[in-house]
Design a protein around this motif. Structure first.
Motif, PDB file in Angstrom:
ATOM      1  N   ASN A  39       0.805  -1.238   0.000  1.00 32.29           N
ATOM      2  CA  ASN A  39       0.000   0.000   0.000  1.00 32.29           C
ATOM      3  C   ASN A  39       0.831   1.277   0.000  1.00 32.29           C
ATOM      4  O   ASN A  39       0.312   2.343   0.316  1.00 32.29           O
TER       5      ASN A  39
ATOM      6  N   VAL B 140       2.953   4.511  -1.436  1.00 31.66           N
ATOM      7  CA  VAL B 140       3.006   5.401  -2.602  1.00 31.66           C
ATOM      8  C   VAL B 140       4.489   5.663  -2.836  1.00 31.66           C
ATOM      9  O   VAL B 140       5.196   6.158  -1.957  1.00 31.66           O
TER      10      VAL B 140
ATOM     11  N   LYS C 115       0.353  -3.963  -3.282  1.00 30.90           N
ATOM     12  CA  LYS C 115      -0.326  -2.861  -3.971  1.00 30.90           C
ATOM     13  C   LYS C 115       0.575  -1.639  -3.774  1.00 30.90           C
ATOM     14  O   LYS C 115       0.802  -1.192  -2.641  1.00 30.90           O
TER      15      LYS C 115
ATOM     16  N   THR D 215       1.469   2.252  -5.484  1.00 26.14           N
ATOM     17  CA  THR D 215       1.139   3.289  -6.464  1.00 26.14           C
ATOM     18  C   THR D 215       2.422   4.044  -6.802  1.00 26.14           C
ATOM     19  O   THR D 215       3.125   4.526  -5.900  1.00 26.14           O
ATOM     20  N   CYS D 216       2.727   4.129  -8.086  1.00 27.43           N
ATOM     21  CA  CYS D 216       4.011   4.701  -8.513  1.00 27.43           C
ATOM     22  C   CYS D 216       3.835   6.103  -9.098  1.00 27.43           C
ATOM     23  O   CYS D 216       3.056   6.299 -10.036  1.00 27.43           O
TER      24      CYS D 216
ATOM     25  N   THR E  26       1.238   0.244 -11.150  1.00 26.99           N
ATOM     26  CA  THR E  26       0.118   1.183 -11.056  1.00 26.99           C
ATOM     27  C   THR E  26       0.640   2.619 -11.068  1.00 26.99           C
ATOM     28  O   THR E  26       1.447   3.005 -10.216  1.00 26.99           O
TER      29      THR E  26
ATOM     30  N   GLY F 141       0.361   6.560 -10.576  1.00 23.99           N
ATOM     31  CA  GLY F 141      -0.386   7.572  -9.829  1.00 23.99           C
ATOM     32  C   GLY F 141       0.111   8.955 -10.221  1.00 23.99           C
ATOM     33  O   GLY F 141       1.016   9.104 -11.043  1.00 23.99           O
TER      34      GLY F 141
ATOM     35  N   THR G  56      -3.618  13.162  -7.027  1.00 22.30           N
ATOM     36  CA  THR G  56      -4.369  12.219  -6.193  1.00 22.30           C
ATOM     37  C   THR G  56      -3.527  11.649  -5.052  1.00 22.30           C
ATOM     38  O   THR G  56      -4.066  11.136  -4.079  1.00 22.30           O
ATOM     39  N   ASN G  57      -2.204  11.730  -5.197  1.00 20.24           N
ATOM     40  CA  ASN G  57      -1.292  11.211  -4.161  1.00 20.24           C
ATOM     41  C   ASN G  57      -0.227  12.267  -3.843  1.00 20.24           C
ATOM     42  O   ASN G  57       0.945  12.097  -4.194  1.00 20.24           O
TER      43      ASN G  57
END
Ligand SMILES: O=C[C@H](O)[C@H](O)[C@H](O)COP(=O)(O)O
Length: 260
Positions: free
Chosen positions: A46, A48, A74, A76-77, A94, A96, A100-101
């Motif tokens: 999870n 980022v 999971k 987010t890259c 994934t 990102g 959003t991040n």
């Protein structure tokens, strides 16, 4: 280190053997071990993750993809360049974005040089602006590098100067102002497979400042250069890097931490 023997003939026609060290191979190995170590230590489920740019980061993304697949993670890259985005796509990771991040857990990136204070020169590949934005949004920034990047002082090992991203119309006055205050020489970076200058992912030019004074206060210098109208960002990363991993030719990794 890997050794091969190369045949050569002396002037009298006597066959001799000359050892050739495959330094390119050991350099790649050094990049790989540093990248793998950093990913193994800092990627968690999870998270980022900021994907840096350059040749060393290629190994980090390889390792990340392996971990995501085998450990069913999971992640987010967030990319720091066009190249980083392509690596994320290539490995089916994934993607990102900062919209959003806006807070990242960790960014792993390369460097052109790391001094004893963990000040970095970055931007040898022209990607410094997005790299600095993403690093500034990260709780932790980790550098992965081979042994040739480990210096006492900036400029000791990296001889191409400090990259500075500038608005194209302002490159000449910016260049003159920096040289008049700090000395040295500045070159507009030229493209290799195109006539004319390098144009960055952001549509700007890159100046490479070949500084002569290695004892400058890099925080002050970076701030002063950024205050020149038309300067977008400098490749000086001061007080940003938490830890650096330097891969060695024999495959071990040396770690250095900063107290930020
Ligand atoms: O603009 C390029 C980036 O700052 C790179 O992270 C830096 O140049 C190091 O790249 P490499 O891992 O290829 O030495």
């Amino acid at each position: 280190m890997c050794l091969i023997v190369n045949k050569c003939f002396s002037v009298r026609g006597i066959l001799k053997f000359r050892p050739v060290f495959l330094s390119t191979m050991s350099l790649e190995k050094a990049k790989q071990v540093a990248a793998y170590r950093a990913v193994d230590e800092f990627v968690t489920n999870n998270c980022v993750f900021g994907v840096g740019s350059g040749s060393t980061v290629v190994y980090a993304v390889q390792r990340l993809a392996e971990k995501v697949e085998t450990e069913n993670l999971k992640v987010t890259c967030i990319p720091t360049s066009f190249q980083a985005k392509q690596l994320i796509f290539k490995h089916n990771l994934t993607l990102g974005e900062l919209d959003t991040n806006p807070i990242l857990d960790v960014t792993i990136d390369g460097a052109d040089e790391v001094d004893a204070n963990m000040t970095l020169i970055k931007g040898g590949g022209g990607c410094l602006l997005q790299e600095k934005i993403v690093a500034s949004c990260s709780k932790i920034m980790i550098v992965i590098a081979d042994y040739t990047k480990d210096s006492k002082k900036l400029g000791e090992r990296y001889k191409k100067g400090i990259p500075i991203e500038v608005i194209p119309m302002a490159y000449v006055p910016i260049k003159n102002k920096i040289v008049s205050v700090y000395g040295g020489d500045i070159k507009l970076r030229s493209a290799v497979a195109k006539a004319g200058p390098v144009v960055t992912d952001n549509g700007n030019f890159i100046l490479d400042w070949l500084f002569t004074n290695q004892d400058l206060d890099w925080h002050n210098v970076s701030t002063a250069i950024k205050n020149i109208p038309g300067v977008v960002e400098t490749g000086l990363f001061v007080n940003m890097c938490h830890k650096a991993y330097f891969g060695q030719p024999e495959g071990i990794v040396i770690e250095r931490s900063a107290s930020l």
